[in-house]
Design a protein around this motif. Structure first.
Motif, short mmCIF file in Angstrom:
data_model
loop_
_atom_site.label_atom_id
_atom_site.label_comp_id
_atom_site.label_asym_id
_atom_site.label_seq_id
_atom_site.Cartn_x
_atom_site.Cartn_y
_atom_site.Cartn_z
N GLY A 1 -9.51 -0.69 4.78
CA GLY A 1 -9.52 0.74 5.10
C GLY A 1 -8.65 1.50 4.12
N TYR A 2 -7.60 0.84 3.63
CA TYR A 2 -6.74 1.37 2.57
C TYR A 2 -6.80 0.40 1.39
N ARG A 3 -6.80 0.92 0.17
CA ARG A 3 -6.83 0.07 -1.03
C ARG A 3 -5.41 -0.34 -1.39
N LYS B 1 -4.97 -2.09 8.38
CA LYS B 1 -6.05 -1.39 7.67
C LYS B 1 -6.11 -1.75 6.19
N THR B 2 -4.97 -2.14 5.63
CA THR B 2 -4.96 -2.57 4.22
C THR B 2 -5.65 -3.93 4.10
N ILE B 3 -5.37 -4.83 5.01
CA ILE B 3 -6.04 -6.14 5.00
C ILE B 3 -7.54 -5.96 5.20
N PHE B 4 -7.91 -5.01 6.06
CA PHE B 4 -9.33 -4.78 6.40
C PHE B 4 -10.06 -3.94 5.35
N TYR C 1 0.87 -1.18 0.00
CA TYR C 1 0.00 0.00 0.00
C TYR C 1 0.91 1.23 0.00
N GLU C 2 0.88 1.96 -1.14
CA GLU C 2 1.74 3.14 -1.32
C GLU C 2 3.16 2.80 -0.84
N HIS D 1 -11.26 -10.51 -2.70
CA HIS D 1 -11.02 -9.17 -3.24
C HIS D 1 -11.61 -8.14 -2.27
N ILE D 2 -10.73 -7.45 -1.56
CA ILE D 2 -11.17 -6.52 -0.51
C ILE D 2 -10.89 -5.09 -0.95
N LYS D 3 -11.97 -4.36 -1.19
CA LYS D 3 -11.84 -2.97 -1.62
C LYS D 3 -12.30 -2.00 -0.54
N CYS D 4 -13.00 -2.53 0.46
CA CYS D 4 -13.52 -1.69 1.55
C CYS D 4 -13.77 -2.58 2.77
#
Length: 500
Positions: A306-308, A301-304, A269-270, A322-325
Motif C-alpha cells: 500500500g506504501y512503497r 501497509k508497506t509490507i502489503f 518507509y519515509e 519485490h512488492i510495489k503494490c
C-alpha cells in the motif's frame, strides 16, 4: 436505587421490520448526573433503540418519558427539542469548515440587520461551549487541521448548543488514542456534574467499569436487565450479554512452529517506518503493539504494498520478493485485513457473495471470458459455513451484517486466495464480546493450518491473550520484542513509550 425522577424512561419498546422483530418489550432508564452503559452483542438491538430515542425510527409499541412527561418522538428535530442528541461513531463534521462553523451547523446565529451569519458571535459562543467541556481549540481552525479526539469534542460542544439534557455516545473511543480517551472521560465527568444524562455504548469492557454508573443489557432484541456497575463484575456482564459464560475469553492454542515464512529486513518507509527487521514462522501469531502513530499500520501497509518502501527487503519462504503494490503482495501470498473494514475491506453496496470472491475473480474465469457461477456459488457457500457467517443468504448486502460477521467475510475473501502470510489490523475493533471469541478461534485454526499471522492491536489484553510473541513499535521503530511468558501490559507500555 435512585428514587428521583429519571431524566429518561423508555418502557416496553417494541419495533419490527419486514420479517424481523428488532426489539421486543425493551426498557431503558437514565438519570441526570449519571452514565448509563447500553451493552449487548452486535444485533442485540442497541442501535434500533437509540434510533427510536433520537427520532430516526418510530416505535411500534411502548412509552417514552422525558423528565416524567410522556412524549412522542417522530423526528430528529423533535428529539433535539426534547434535549436528546446522539454522537455517532462516524463523526459528522465537515473538514472544510471551521470549528465554530461546525459547532453551529444548522443552528447558525444571524445578524439582526444584515441577515448574514454573525461570525463574531459564532466564535464567542463556540469558545464558551468549548470552555464548558475544558477544550481549548481555536474556533477559527479548519476541522481538517485537527485530530479525531478534537473532532469528538466539537460534536459534544455542538450537542450543548442544542440545550441537550440526554446525550447518546456511540462507540466514542474507537478511533481515539489513550490520551484522547482520558480527555473524553474528563469531559463526560464534567457533563455528569452539570446534571446531564449520558447513554454510553461501547464494546470495551474496561471503559464500562471506569466511567459508567449503571448498565442496561440487551440480547436478541430483548431486555435482559439493569445493574449498578459497582455491584457486578466482568464475568457477570459477559454472561448477561451472551447468555452464557465465556470461561476463556482469549482461547490461546499452542502450535508447533514451522519454518520462517516472512522475513522483513531493514524495511523503511519515509519517516513512518524505520529499519524494521523481524520474521514470522508458520503456525505463529506475532502480536504487534504500540501507541497510536507508532507506525504499526504503516508497517503493515508497506509490507502489503500500500506504501512503497524506500529501502529494505521482504522475503517469503526465503525468496526475495519485490512488492510495489498490493497485487504484488497477493501474488506472493501476503494478505492484509485493514483496521477500517468499511472503507478498505468491503464494498458495502455489494452482497456477501461478491465481497468474498471480489479479490479472486480470475479463479472463476472460463475460456470464453465469462464467470463459472456454479463454482463461485459453491465456494461462497463453503466459506460462509466454514467461518459460521451469520447471514440470511449469500445475496444479503454486506452492510446489513454485524461487525463480527463483516470481519469473517473479509477473512473468507483472503482465505479463498490461500495466503501464506495474513496481516490483520485491529481484528476485533467494534466487535462484541461473543464474536471476538469466534474471531480468535478462527485465528487459532489458521495457525494450525501453518499460516504466518501478524496481528496488530491496540487492545493489550487481546495482544497478550492471543499472541505467541509480541513486537512493540515506538515512533516508527521496533523498540523491542517479548516472549509470551515474559510479556505484561507494563512491559509493553515501557517499550511503547521508548523506555527500552
Amino acid at each position: 436505587m435512585n428514587k428521583k425522577i429519571p431524566m429518561l424512561n423508555m418502557k416496553g419498546i417494541s419495533k419490527s421490520f419486514p420479517g424481523v422483530k428488532a426489539l421486543e418489550d425493551v426498557n431503558l432508564t437514565a438519570y441526570g448526573g449519571e452514565v448509563m452503559a447500553l451493552m449487548g452483542e452486535n444485533g442485540a438491538g442497541k442501535s434500533t433503540l437509540m434510533k427510536i430515542l433520537s427520532g430516526v425510527y418510530k416505535k411500534d409499541e411502548g412509552d417514552i418519558f422525558v423528565e416524567g412527561k410522556e412524549v412522542e418522538i417522530k423526528s430528529i428535530k423533535e428529539a433535539e427539542k426534547l434535549g436528546i442528541t446522539i454522537i455517532h461513531q462516524e463523526l459528522s463534521v465537515i473538514p472544510s469548515l471551521t470549528v465554530a462553523e461546525n459547532i453551529f451547523l444548522g443552528n447558525e446565529k444571524f445578524d439582526k440587520f444584515t441577515r448574514k451569519i454573525n461570525k463574531k458571535l459564532l466564535i464567542e459562543r463556540s469558545k464558551m461551549f468549548l470552555e464548558q467541556i475544558g477544550c481549548n481549540i481555536d474556533p477559527n481552525t479548519l476541522v481538517r487541521d485537527i485530530n479525531v479526539g478534537e473532532m469528538q469534542m466539537i460534536e459534544i460542544a455542538k450537542s450543548l448548543t442544542k440545550n441537550s439534557r440526554i446525550i447518546i455516545m456511540d462507540e466514542p473511543t474507537t478511533a481515539l488514542t489513550d490520551v484522547e480517551t482520558k480527555k473524553l472521560f474528563k469531559v463526560i465527568d464534567n457533563l455528569k456534574k452539570k446534571g446531564l444524562a449520558i447513554i454510553y455504548i461501547s464494546h470495551r469492557m474496561e471503559e464500562i467499569f471506569e466511567i459508567c454508573d449503571r448498565v442496561t443489557v440487551l440480547r436478541d432484541g430483548k431486555y435482559v436487565g439493569e445493574e449498578i456497575v459497582k455491584e457486578i463484575d466482568n464475568d457477570k456482564l459477559i454472561a448477561m450479554m451472551v447468555g452464557r459464560t465465556i470461561e476463556d475469553q482469549f482461547p490461546y492454542r499452542e502450535e508447533k512452529k514451522g519454518d520462517v515464512i516472512l522475513k522483513v529486513d531493514n524495511l523503511s518507509y519515509e519517516n513512518k517506518v524505520k529499519n524494521a527487521t523481524f520474521e514470522v514462522r508458520a503456525g505463529e501469531i506475532l502480536g504487534v503493539a504500540g501507541l497510536m502513530g507508532s507506525g504499526r499500520t504503516e508497517l503493515a501497509k508497506t509490507i502489503f504494498g500500500g506504501y512503497r518502501h524506500n529501502s529494505g527487503e521482504i522475503y517469503v519462504e526465503g525468496k526475495n520478493v519485490h512488492i510495489k503494490c498490493p497485487k504484488d503482495a497477493i501474488n506472493n501470498g501476503i494478505c492484509y485485513l485493514s483496521e477500517d473494514r468499511k472503507k478498505e475491506g468491503l464494498v458495502l453496496s455489494m452482497s456477501v457473495a461478491k465481497n468474498i470472491t471480489l479479490s479472486n475473480l480470475e479463479k472463476y474465469e472460463t475460456k470464453i471470458k465469462s464467470l463459472n457461477k456454479a463454482q463461485e456459488s459453491k465456494d461462497v457457500e463453503e466459506y460462509i459455513k466454514k467461518l459460521k457467517v451469520k447471514t440470511p443468504n449469500k445475496e444479503q448486502l454486506i452492510k446489513n451484517l454485524s461487525g463480527g460477521n463483516q470481519q469473517k467475510v473479509i477473512l473468507a475473501k483472503w482465505l479463498l486466495l490461500a495466503p501464506k502470510v495474513l496481516i490483520i489490523d485491529e481484528p476485533t475493533r467494534g466487535i462484541d464480546v461473543g464474536a471476538k471469541k469466534e474471531i480468535y478461534e478462527l485465528l487459532n485454526q489458521l495457525k494450525s493450518m501453518g499460516k504466518a499471522i501478524i496481528m496488530i492491536s491496540s487492545d493489550l489484553p487481546e495482544v497478550l491473550g492471543i499472541s505467541d510473541r509480541i513486537m512493540v513499535m515506538s515512533e516508527g521503530k521496533i523498540s523491542g520484542e517479548l516472549s509470551r511468558d515474559k510479556a505484561t501490559q507494563e512491559e509493553i507500555m515501557k517499550l511503547a513509550v521508548g523506555m527500552n
